[in-house]
Scaffold this motif. Structure first.
Motif, PDB file in Angstrom:
ATOM      1  N   ILE A 118      -3.028   7.753   5.696  1.00 54.41           N
ATOM      2  CA  ILE A 118      -1.887   7.119   5.246  1.00 54.41           C
ATOM      3  C   ILE A 118      -2.076   6.478   3.569  1.00 54.41           C
ATOM      4  O   ILE A 118      -1.624   6.853   2.607  1.00 54.41           O
ATOM      5  CB  ILE A 118      -1.294   6.132   6.050  1.00 54.41           C
ATOM      6  CG1 ILE A 118      -0.726   6.784   7.136  1.00 54.41           C
ATOM      7  CG2 ILE A 118      -0.082   5.495   5.338  1.00 54.41           C
ATOM      8  CD1 ILE A 118      -0.132   5.736   8.366  1.00 54.41           C
ATOM      9  N   ILE A 119      -3.142   5.678   3.734  1.00 47.02           N
ATOM     10  CA  ILE A 119      -3.475   4.962   2.550  1.00 47.02           C
ATOM     11  C   ILE A 119      -3.868   5.940   1.448  1.00 47.02           C
ATOM     12  O   ILE A 119      -3.368   5.748   0.258  1.00 47.02           O
ATOM     13  CB  ILE A 119      -4.404   3.792   2.518  1.00 47.02           C
ATOM     14  CG1 ILE A 119      -4.099   2.623   3.322  1.00 47.02           C
ATOM     15  CG2 ILE A 119      -5.048   3.452   1.287  1.00 47.02           C
ATOM     16  CD1 ILE A 119      -5.049   1.869   3.974  1.00 47.02           C
ATOM     17  N   SER A 120      -4.817   6.855   1.714  1.00 45.60           N
ATOM     18  CA  SER A 120      -5.187   7.894   0.455  1.00 45.60           C
ATOM     19  C   SER A 120      -3.751   8.653   0.092  1.00 45.60           C
ATOM     20  O   SER A 120      -3.901   9.270  -0.960  1.00 45.60           O
ATOM     21  CB  SER A 120      -6.376   8.707   0.919  1.00 45.60           C
ATOM     22  OG  SER A 120      -5.989   9.311   1.926  1.00 45.60           O
ATOM     23  N   THR A 121      -2.919   9.030   1.002  1.00 50.59           N
ATOM     24  CA  THR A 121      -1.832   9.811   0.740  1.00 50.59           C
ATOM     25  C   THR A 121      -0.981   9.245  -0.118  1.00 50.59           C
ATOM     26  O   THR A 121      -0.425   9.734  -1.103  1.00 50.59           O
ATOM     27  CB  THR A 121      -1.212  10.299   2.052  1.00 50.59           C
ATOM     28  OG1 THR A 121      -1.947  11.031   2.886  1.00 50.59           O
ATOM     29  CG2 THR A 121       0.021  11.396   1.524  1.00 50.59           C
ATOM     30  N   ILE A 122      -0.570   7.976   0.214  1.00 46.34           N
ATOM     31  CA  ILE A 122       0.195   7.305  -0.727  1.00 46.34           C
ATOM     32  C   ILE A 122      -0.345   6.883  -2.167  1.00 46.34           C
ATOM     33  O   ILE A 122       0.379   6.793  -3.199  1.00 46.34           O
ATOM     34  CB  ILE A 122       0.539   5.842   0.147  1.00 46.34           C
ATOM     35  CG1 ILE A 122       1.438   5.904   1.249  1.00 46.34           C
ATOM     36  CG2 ILE A 122       1.310   4.738  -0.843  1.00 46.34           C
ATOM     37  CD1 ILE A 122       1.440   4.761   2.128  1.00 46.34           C
ATOM     38  N   ALA A 123      -1.640   6.734  -2.232  1.00 45.66           N
ATOM     39  CA  ALA A 123      -2.303   6.321  -3.350  1.00 45.66           C
ATOM     40  C   ALA A 123      -2.464   7.426  -4.283  1.00 45.66           C
ATOM     41  O   ALA A 123      -2.519   7.336  -5.478  1.00 45.66           O
ATOM     42  CB  ALA A 123      -3.695   5.773  -3.161  1.00 45.66           C
ATOM     43  N   ASP A 126      -0.881   9.747  -6.234  1.00 46.67           N
ATOM     44  CA  ASP A 126       0.683  10.029  -6.801  1.00 46.67           C
ATOM     45  C   ASP A 126       0.517  10.440  -8.108  1.00 46.67           C
ATOM     46  O   ASP A 126       1.769  11.075  -8.622  1.00 46.67           O
ATOM     47  CB  ASP A 126       1.517   8.791  -6.701  1.00 46.67           C
ATOM     48  CG  ASP A 126       0.880   7.522  -7.576  1.00 46.67           C
ATOM     49  OD1 ASP A 126      -0.408   7.658  -7.787  1.00 46.67           O
ATOM     50  OD2 ASP A 126       1.322   6.411  -8.019  1.00 46.67           O
TER      51      ASP A 126
END
Lengths: 141, 103
Positions: free
Chosen positions: A133-138, A140
């Motif tokens: 989740i964190i690496s997908t959000i980051a 961008d």
């Protein structure tokens, strides 16, 4: 465009990340009869990896920690489901657990429970999901 | 002997009460600072101080319940509050929290 100077941050991260990893292992092992468990252990491990992400950048951490976190979700779920399925073959209800006492040379008498294996599965699943989740959000840009 | 024990227990009760009232007042003021705060660094400092106050609340609850199981929770809240403050500080300074590569 000026560059922020975060020498202190990057130096202390290498110390604090080890403390966080050790604390998460302690939480995982203390899980089944005191505060802790697989879920919060996985969250602490992912917060240690997040700290390294913030300090060193995503590319460097991916180079020094070449783990496919999406595969980790699958492995964790398989471990957790397998501990439930195995108890069906023995003839007890689904997800039953047992424990025994083992005497080790240094640690003395300790308690080994099969709930620990289920906790390890939860640990791996939570770690994989959180980092994904964190690496997908980051990502961008 | 039992007299001294009773007196010390009374003193402990009163000091826990005073501490809870003080932490509550401080939390109210910090929430006011978060809502009102003129700039974002004010809000970041107030969030960090709320983390410290939460650690104090959990330690007081551990004293009231006479249990040592909550010591891990104090450590956990401290670590998570540290990480949150770090992320907010990095966002305020660099504009991005996780950057792709550091040269």
């Amino acid at each position: 465009m000026y560059k922020p100077n975060d020498l202190i941050f990057r130096t202390t991260t290498s110390l604090i990340a080890f403390i966080l990893l050790g604390f998460s292992i302690y939480l995982l092992l203390a899980g089944h009869n005191s505060p802790g468990g697989g879920f919060i252990g996985g969250l602490m491990t992912s917060s240690a990896i997040l700290l390294m992400y913030m300090a060193y950048g995503m590319d460097i951490v991916k180079k020094i920690l070449p783990i496919n976190f999406r595969l980790l979700i699958l492995i964790g779920l398989l471990i957790a489901v397998t501990t439930g399925i195995v108890s069906l073959f023995i003839g007890v209800p689904f997800l039953s657990q047992t424990f025994t006492y083992v005497t080790l040379p240094i640690f003395g008498k300790i308690e080994l429970a099969t709930a620990m294996i289920f906790d390890i599965g939860v640990f791996l699943t939570v770690l994989g999901v959180t980092i994904t989740i964190i690496s997908t959000i980051a990502e961008d840009q | 002997m039992t007299d001294a024990l009773a007196i010390s227990e009374r003193i402990l009760d009163i000091s826990i009460l005073i501490s809870i009232v003080g932490i509550s007042l401080s939390l109210i003021l910090l929430v006011y600072r978060i809502i009102k705060g003129p700039t974002n660094p004010d809000r970041a400092v107030a969030l960090d101080a709320i983390g410290v106050n939460l650690m104090g609340v959990v330690a007081l609850v551990a004293i009231v319940l006479i249990s040592s199981k909550l010591n891990d929770v104090v450590l956990l809240i401290g670590i998570l509050s540290f990480l949150g403050t770090l992320a907010v500080a990095k966002y305020l300074e660099a504009g991005v929290i996780i950057d792709r590569d550091r040269d």
